[in-house]
Design a protein around this motif. Structure first.
Motif, short mmCIF file in Angstrom:
data_model
loop_
_atom_site.label_atom_id
_atom_site.label_comp_id
_atom_site.label_asym_id
_atom_site.label_seq_id
_atom_site.Cartn_x
_atom_site.Cartn_y
_atom_site.Cartn_z
N PHE A 26 -11.38 32.95 -42.25
CA PHE A 26 -10.61 32.86 -41.10
C PHE A 26 -9.14 32.50 -41.45
N ARG A 27 -8.20 33.12 -40.38
CA ARG A 27 -6.82 32.95 -40.55
C ARG A 27 -6.31 31.66 -39.97
N ILE A 28 -5.05 31.12 -40.30
CA ILE A 28 -4.32 30.29 -39.96
C ILE A 28 -4.24 30.45 -38.27
N GLY A 29 -4.56 29.40 -37.36
CA GLY A 29 -4.45 29.53 -36.12
C GLY A 29 -5.60 30.35 -35.34
N GLU A 30 -6.85 30.73 -36.09
CA GLU A 30 -7.80 31.35 -35.29
C GLU A 30 -8.76 30.32 -34.83
N ARG A 31 -9.20 30.88 -33.72
CA ARG A 31 -10.07 29.72 -32.91
C ARG A 31 -11.49 30.05 -33.37
N ILE A 32 -12.32 28.84 -33.92
CA ILE A 32 -13.58 29.20 -34.17
C ILE A 32 -14.44 28.00 -33.79
N PRO B 39 -16.32 34.12 -28.71
CA PRO B 39 -15.94 35.09 -27.83
C PRO B 39 -14.75 35.02 -27.08
N ASP B 40 -13.98 35.95 -26.73
CA ASP B 40 -12.67 35.61 -25.86
C ASP B 40 -13.08 35.31 -24.45
N ALA B 41 -14.24 35.77 -23.99
CA ALA B 41 -14.74 35.50 -22.49
C ALA B 41 -14.96 34.07 -22.05
N ALA C 54 -24.08 36.02 -24.78
CA ALA C 54 -23.47 35.22 -24.03
C ALA C 54 -22.09 35.85 -23.32
N ALA C 55 -21.34 36.74 -24.27
CA ALA C 55 -20.18 37.26 -23.71
C ALA C 55 -20.53 38.32 -23.14
N ALA C 56 -21.80 39.16 -23.21
CA ALA C 56 -22.21 40.30 -22.59
C ALA C 56 -22.87 40.06 -21.41
N ILE C 57 -23.34 39.00 -21.09
CA ILE C 57 -24.22 38.75 -19.82
C ILE C 57 -23.09 38.64 -18.57
N PRO C 58 -22.08 38.01 -18.47
CA PRO C 58 -21.70 36.85 -19.46
C PRO C 58 -22.32 35.76 -18.70
#
Length: 323
Positions: free
Chosen positions: A80-86, A128-130, A285-289
């Motif tokens: 994971f990079r700095i600033g990445e949301r997890i 997911p960005d959703a 979850a993202a596909a349904i969403p």
């Protein structure tokens, strides 16, 4: 930094958790540090606070549906990079070498660790960005465990599913099942929960001890109430399966073989989850969403959130928001 710790396990209304100050941690080898923005309040947190699950050490910090951004990386931590949301879930680590890990069943590992029980932090997923932070948090335990419980119920295509209890995990699981084209009947004590079930598209919603309107091919028990097990088993059709989703369940009354187990009815438990379960659920979850229904609380009100959860005052999932 601020954190909620279990000081003296007991009934939630006696104040078993306390808001404390802890040193800001330094990430070790292959670890990242996360600046937390939201954390779901899970029934497992309640079980730990009340002592149904014995804390592994004094002052354990609750929370295992954690969302935030990476703000520091330890040696060798490059995923994971700095600033990445997890997001950080219940399963913290497995040994990777026992007979269960080697065959792909890491949820049955003989030497596992769990976030907010053994230690703080654990495995992490890209989110997911959703979903914003508040609505992503419940997916990280409630969603993943519900997904595994659904699969353990052996629900046939186009089948009839009963969901008993309708909180944070169940309302996510129902949406997965509906997406897959099955009929869902919800049986739960709360009027608001029953209303939500119908809004989401479930075929019926009744009291937990009611008989469903038709025999069930499969059922998932989310309510931690052992008395419901024989009730659900009698609601199953021939060859039906009950999957118990919780990590804690009150004692199950004696089962009558003829009435509740004969004709190949099955009772199955669910133990933690694998990392693959999480990856599959988040993608789905993202596909349904999926629509996660949340009740937000500020961090300072974690004790209130746990009490509301204990007394059935939360619709959907409770989430702490860190300003």
């Amino acid at each position: 930094m601020r954190a909620w710790a279990v000081t003296q396990p007991g009934p939630i209304d006696t104040g078993p958790v306390e808001l404390v100050e802890r040193p800001v941690p330094t990430p070790g080898e292959l670890e990242v540090r996360v600046r937390v923005s939201a954390c779901g309040v899970c029934r497992t947190d309640l079980h730990l606070a009340e002592g149904d699950l014995v804390p592994k050490h004094a002052g354990v910090v609750l929370g295992h549906e954690v969302v935030g951004v990476v703000d520091e990386r330890g040696p060798g931590a490059e995923r994971f990079r700095i600033g990445e949301r997890i997001g950080i879930p219940w399963l913290r680590h497995t040994d990777g070498v026992c007979r269960f890990c080697r065959r792909g069943d890491e949820n049955l590992c003989v030497a596992p660790g769990f976030t907010g029980w053994d230690a703080d932090g654990g495995y992490a997923y890209r989110l997911p960005d959703a979903f914003d932070d508040e609505h992503a948090a419940p997916l990280l335990c409630a969603g993943i465990i519900g997904y595994r419980a659904l699969r353990r119920s052996l629900l046939p295509p186009g089948g009839r599913l009963g969901i008993y209890g309708f909180g944070g995990s169940a309302h996510i699981t129902a949406q997965v099942a509906l997406h897959e084209g099955v009929t869902v009947h919800v049986l739960t004590r709360g009027e608001e929960a029953r209303r939500l079930a119908l809004e989401l598209g479930c075929a019926s919603a009744g009291d937990a001890y009611d008989a469903p309107p038709e025999p069930l091919d499969s059922a998932v028990l989310f309510a931690p109430v052992g008395d419901l097990v024989p009730v659900v088993m009698r609601a199953l059709d021939r060859g039906g399966t009950l999957s118990v989703a919780g990590i804690h369940l009150t004692d199950i009354p004696r089962l009558r073989y003829t009435d509740e187990l004969f004709e190949e009815r099955q009772l199955r438990s669910v133990t933690a989850n694998t990392r693959r379960d999480g990856e599959e659920l988040l993608a789905l979850a993202a596909a349904i969403p999926i629509r996660t229904t949340t009740t937000p609380y500020p961090l300072d009100q974690a004790s209130t959130a746990l009490a509301d959860l204990a007394h059935g005052r939360v619709t959907g999932a409770a989430v702490l928001r860190v300003e």
